[in-house]
Design an enzyme around this catalytic site. Sequence first.
Site, PDB file in Angstrom:
ATOM      1  N   THR A 150      -1.637  -6.935  16.574  1.00 38.07           N
ATOM      2  CA  THR A 150      -0.372  -7.325  17.868  1.00 38.07           C
ATOM      3  C   THR A 150       0.932  -6.656  17.711  1.00 38.07           C
ATOM      4  O   THR A 150       1.370  -6.066  18.463  1.00 38.07           O
ATOM      5  CB  THR A 150      -0.388  -8.715  18.118  1.00 38.07           C
ATOM      6  OG1 THR A 150       0.065  -9.440  16.785  1.00 38.07           O
ATOM      7  CG2 THR A 150      -1.585  -9.219  18.897  1.00 38.07           C
ATOM      8  N   ALA A 203      -5.444  -8.092  -1.586  1.00 34.64           N
ATOM      9  CA  ALA A 203      -6.127  -9.357  -0.910  1.00 34.64           C
ATOM     10  C   ALA A 203      -5.548  -9.413   0.424  1.00 34.64           C
ATOM     11  O   ALA A 203      -5.798 -10.551   0.927  1.00 34.64           O
ATOM     12  CB  ALA A 203      -5.891 -10.540  -1.676  1.00 34.64           C
ATOM     13  N   GLY A 204      -4.994  -8.410   1.033  1.00 38.71           N
ATOM     14  CA  GLY A 204      -4.512  -8.653   2.411  1.00 38.71           C
ATOM     15  C   GLY A 204      -3.179  -9.535   2.536  1.00 38.71           C
ATOM     16  O   GLY A 204      -2.972  -9.848   3.339  1.00 38.71           O
ATOM     17  N   LEU A 205      -2.426  -9.555   1.401  1.00 39.74           N
ATOM     18  CA  LEU A 205      -1.220 -10.324   1.277  1.00 39.74           C
ATOM     19  C   LEU A 205       0.122  -9.613   1.046  1.00 39.74           C
ATOM     20  O   LEU A 205       0.996 -10.112   1.009  1.00 39.74           O
ATOM     21  CB  LEU A 205      -1.419 -11.330   0.382  1.00 39.74           C
ATOM     22  CG  LEU A 205      -2.657 -12.282   0.465  1.00 39.74           C
ATOM     23  CD1 LEU A 205      -2.793 -13.233  -0.795  1.00 39.74           C
ATOM     24  CD2 LEU A 205      -2.620 -13.074   1.613  1.00 39.74           C
ATOM     25  N   SER A 206      -0.151  -8.098   1.417  1.00 35.93           N
ATOM     26  CA  SER A 206       1.280  -7.405   1.400  1.00 35.93           C
ATOM     27  C   SER A 206       1.785  -7.118   0.298  1.00 35.93           C
ATOM     28  O   SER A 206       3.143  -7.258   0.198  1.00 35.93           O
ATOM     29  CB  SER A 206       1.917  -7.833   2.647  1.00 35.93           C
ATOM     30  OG  SER A 206       1.223  -7.671   3.854  1.00 35.93           O
ATOM     31  N   ASP A 242       4.685  -7.021   8.259  1.00 37.61           N
ATOM     32  CA  ASP A 242       4.750  -7.255   6.776  1.00 37.61           C
ATOM     33  C   ASP A 242       6.227  -7.204   6.161  1.00 37.61           C
ATOM     34  O   ASP A 242       6.731  -7.891   5.395  1.00 37.61           O
ATOM     35  CB  ASP A 242       3.794  -6.411   5.987  1.00 37.61           C
ATOM     36  CG  ASP A 242       2.322  -6.582   6.385  1.00 37.61           C
ATOM     37  OD1 ASP A 242       1.921  -7.457   7.288  1.00 37.61           O
ATOM     38  OD2 ASP A 242       1.514  -5.579   6.356  1.00 37.61           O
TER      39      ASP A 242
HETATM   40  C1  GLA Z   1      -1.519  -4.842   8.240  1.00 40.02           C
HETATM   41  C2  GLA Z   1      -0.304  -4.050   8.721  1.00 40.02           C
HETATM   42  C3  GLA Z   1       0.780  -4.848   9.650  1.00 40.02           C
HETATM   43  C4  GLA Z   1      -0.211  -5.475  10.741  1.00 40.02           C
HETATM   44  C5  GLA Z   1      -1.662  -6.383  10.007  1.00 40.02           C
HETATM   45  C6  GLA Z   1      -2.514  -6.799  11.269  1.00 40.02           C
HETATM   46  O1  GLA Z   1      -1.013  -6.201   7.365  1.00 40.02           O
HETATM   47  O2  GLA Z   1       0.575  -3.746   7.708  1.00 40.02           O
HETATM   48  O3  GLA Z   1       1.581  -4.312  10.393  1.00 40.02           O
HETATM   49  O4  GLA Z   1      -0.714  -4.752  11.733  1.00 40.02           O
HETATM   50  O5  GLA Z   1      -2.429  -5.523   9.176  1.00 40.02           O
HETATM   51  O6  GLA Z   1      -1.961  -7.679  11.975  1.00 40.02           O
END
Ligand code: GLA
Length: 383
Positions: free
Chosen positions: A37, A125-128, A174
Amino acid sequence: MSLLSQTVASYCRHFDRRGALRTFQAPGRVNLIGDHTDYNDGFVLPAAIDRQIVVAAAVRDDALVNVYSRDFDQWDHFDLQKEIARLSEKSWGNYVRGIGWSLLQEGFTLRGMDAAIAGDIPIGAGLSSSAAIEVACGYAMLQLADHAVDRKALARAAQKAENDFVGMRCGIMDQYIACLGQRHQALLIDCRSLGYRALPIPSGVLIIIVDSGVHRGLVEMAYNQRRQECESAAAHFGVPALRDISLKAFENRAHELTAVVRRRSRHVITENARTVSAAEALQEDDLKTVGHLMKASHASLRDDFQVSCPELDCLVDIALEVKGVYGARLTGAGFGGSMVALVQAEAAADLNAAIAEGYGPATGKQATVYICKASEGVSEIKN
Ligand code: GLA
């Protein structure tokens, strides 16, 4: 040894000059609801977590940046006075270079630095963890050059680094939460105005993250494609972003879109509404409603946005069977990565056991469970 001591030790091993060593940290993040979003100018509800990137850095008299990564056992070197080139291979170094490049583009004068970085945010792991590198290094560069830090401006500069230097067309979530996260709070962020509302995580409720062990390459390509599909829908409706279309207006004209773009749009429009509702429910301590919305969010990410995978679906299914789990969903970009669950503290052990028992046999993969505390954004660590 703490992460801080490890980073300082790493600095001392690799650099002679002990001078005025300063230390900084930026956290990873988990998103409770509101995925895909942010780049549609919509709403997100993330929290910074108690896993970080730590930077130990000292200013130099020249414009050279020398960085050692403890986690990769690799060096990167660049010169702030020469054109900063992107490294061709996918590398942590691009996040450091990217934020330097972006801050220079914004007109900041920066000074060279010697730095060691280390982290405990699981990578992939998708935790930025990459946003945390950008934000921690950007904060260090600004502080070492005696600039006051405007946190929202730093978040924007870090997003620009990712978009225009690294080549991932991410939204601002993020980098924003890495800059502005607060202890014990999730933030409802309006990604258009960049305003936010802090919402306490109720006591007795745990944020549990489960890494599926599926770490895919090429996420950028699929991600950028989703973003392009959303933009084409907004252009079709003649609005700046999907944020500007109500569900009713969308339903009236949905037949004008291709089947794929219709699904993508439906996810974004309904997810924005769910995110705002979840924030209201969290405010009222109505965890049951938050949980229902998380469950619906996962279904929408799976079926309409098509960014889940069998392993994440399996984790969510297991979690939702456990008594005391309010809700569970994939978190972040998807395509692998992690699940987040909101859980009654007493139920944490049961969730752990259910995953240990069910996940491996069903998927052949190994899951890792992290119980996280909502934490503060980037800061200098004062000893
Ligand atoms: C990644 C991107 C974010 C966001 C998410 C999905 O983490 O870096 O900006 O778009 O995916 O919500």
